[in-house]
Design a protein around this motif. Sequence first.
Motif, short mmCIF file in Angstrom:
data_model
loop_
_atom_site.label_atom_id
_atom_site.label_comp_id
_atom_site.label_asym_id
_atom_site.label_seq_id
_atom_site.Cartn_x
_atom_site.Cartn_y
_atom_site.Cartn_z
N SER A 12 -12.04 -5.36 6.96
CA SER A 12 -11.61 -4.42 5.91
C SER A 12 -10.54 -5.06 5.03
O SER A 12 -9.51 -4.47 4.75
CB SER A 12 -11.08 -3.13 6.54
OG SER A 12 -9.92 -3.39 7.29
N SER A 20 -4.35 -5.26 6.36
CA SER A 20 -5.13 -4.44 7.30
C SER A 20 -4.88 -4.88 8.74
O SER A 20 -4.94 -4.05 9.65
CB SER A 20 -6.61 -4.48 6.95
OG SER A 20 -7.15 -5.74 7.18
N ALA A 23 -1.60 -3.25 9.62
CA ALA A 23 -1.83 -1.82 9.80
C ALA A 23 -2.52 -1.52 11.12
O ALA A 23 -2.17 -0.55 11.80
CB ALA A 23 -2.67 -1.28 8.64
N ASP A 24 -3.47 -2.34 11.52
CA ASP A 24 -4.12 -2.15 12.82
C ASP A 24 -3.14 -2.36 13.96
O ASP A 24 -3.15 -1.63 14.94
CB ASP A 24 -5.30 -3.12 12.98
CG ASP A 24 -6.50 -2.72 12.15
OD1 ASP A 24 -6.54 -1.57 11.67
OD2 ASP A 24 -7.39 -3.57 11.98
N ASP A 27 -0.79 0.52 13.99
CA ASP A 27 -1.55 1.77 14.11
C ASP A 27 -1.14 2.76 13.02
O ASP A 27 -0.85 3.93 13.30
CB ASP A 27 -1.39 2.37 15.50
CG ASP A 27 -2.49 3.38 15.80
OD1 ASP A 27 -3.58 3.26 15.21
OD2 ASP A 27 -2.25 4.29 16.62
N ILE A 28 -1.10 2.27 11.78
CA ILE A 28 -0.82 3.11 10.62
C ILE A 28 -1.91 2.89 9.58
O ILE A 28 -2.74 1.99 9.72
CB ILE A 28 0.58 2.82 10.01
CG1 ILE A 28 0.69 1.36 9.57
CG2 ILE A 28 1.68 3.20 10.96
CD1 ILE A 28 2.00 1.04 8.86
N ASP A 29 -1.90 3.69 8.53
CA ASP A 29 -2.90 3.57 7.48
C ASP A 29 -2.67 2.29 6.69
O ASP A 29 -1.55 1.93 6.37
CB ASP A 29 -2.81 4.79 6.56
CG ASP A 29 -3.95 4.84 5.56
OD1 ASP A 29 -5.01 4.26 5.83
OD2 ASP A 29 -3.76 5.47 4.50
N VAL A 30 -3.74 1.61 6.37
CA VAL A 30 -3.65 0.34 5.66
C VAL A 30 -3.12 0.52 4.25
O VAL A 30 -2.48 -0.38 3.69
CB VAL A 30 -5.01 -0.39 5.68
CG1 VAL A 30 -6.03 0.34 4.83
CG2 VAL A 30 -4.88 -1.81 5.21
N THR A 31 -3.31 1.69 3.67
CA THR A 31 -2.81 1.95 2.32
C THR A 31 -1.29 1.89 2.27
O THR A 31 -0.72 1.39 1.30
CB THR A 31 -3.30 3.34 1.84
OG1 THR A 31 -4.71 3.40 2.00
CG2 THR A 31 -2.93 3.57 0.40
N ILE A 32 -0.64 2.35 3.30
CA ILE A 32 0.83 2.30 3.37
C ILE A 32 1.32 0.86 3.35
O ILE A 32 2.25 0.51 2.62
CB ILE A 32 1.33 3.05 4.62
CG1 ILE A 32 0.99 4.53 4.53
CG2 ILE A 32 2.83 2.84 4.81
CD1 ILE A 32 1.24 5.30 5.79
N ARG A 34 -0.31 -1.78 2.24
CA ARG A 34 -0.62 -2.39 0.94
C ARG A 34 0.37 -1.94 -0.14
O ARG A 34 0.80 -2.74 -0.96
CB ARG A 34 -2.05 -2.06 0.54
CG ARG A 34 -3.06 -2.79 1.39
CD ARG A 34 -4.48 -2.45 1.03
NE ARG A 34 -5.39 -3.19 1.89
CZ ARG A 34 -6.58 -2.77 2.25
NH1 ARG A 34 -7.03 -1.60 1.83
NH2 ARG A 34 -7.34 -3.50 3.04
#
Length: 77
Positions: A12, A20, A23-24, A27-32, A34
Amino acid sequence: MNNNRLFRNTNSKVLGGVASGIADYLDIDVTIVRVLFVLGVFIPVTFPIILFYIVLWIVMPDGSKRPKPLEENRYSA
């Protein structure tokens, strides 16, 4: 936070999979992640965020090349 290792998530990715992967790991949203990287470009700091991203891209191993965990033997005698 989990006990997994930090890998680039190339499944992703947008640029290199660094955001990403972080973020993985967290364990948070990748948008945050970025958005934080983009905001970091505009904040004047002593260490440039673009150089930091490139270093992470080089140092973080590719997640698709990590060894798969061994599965338990399904056919035990």
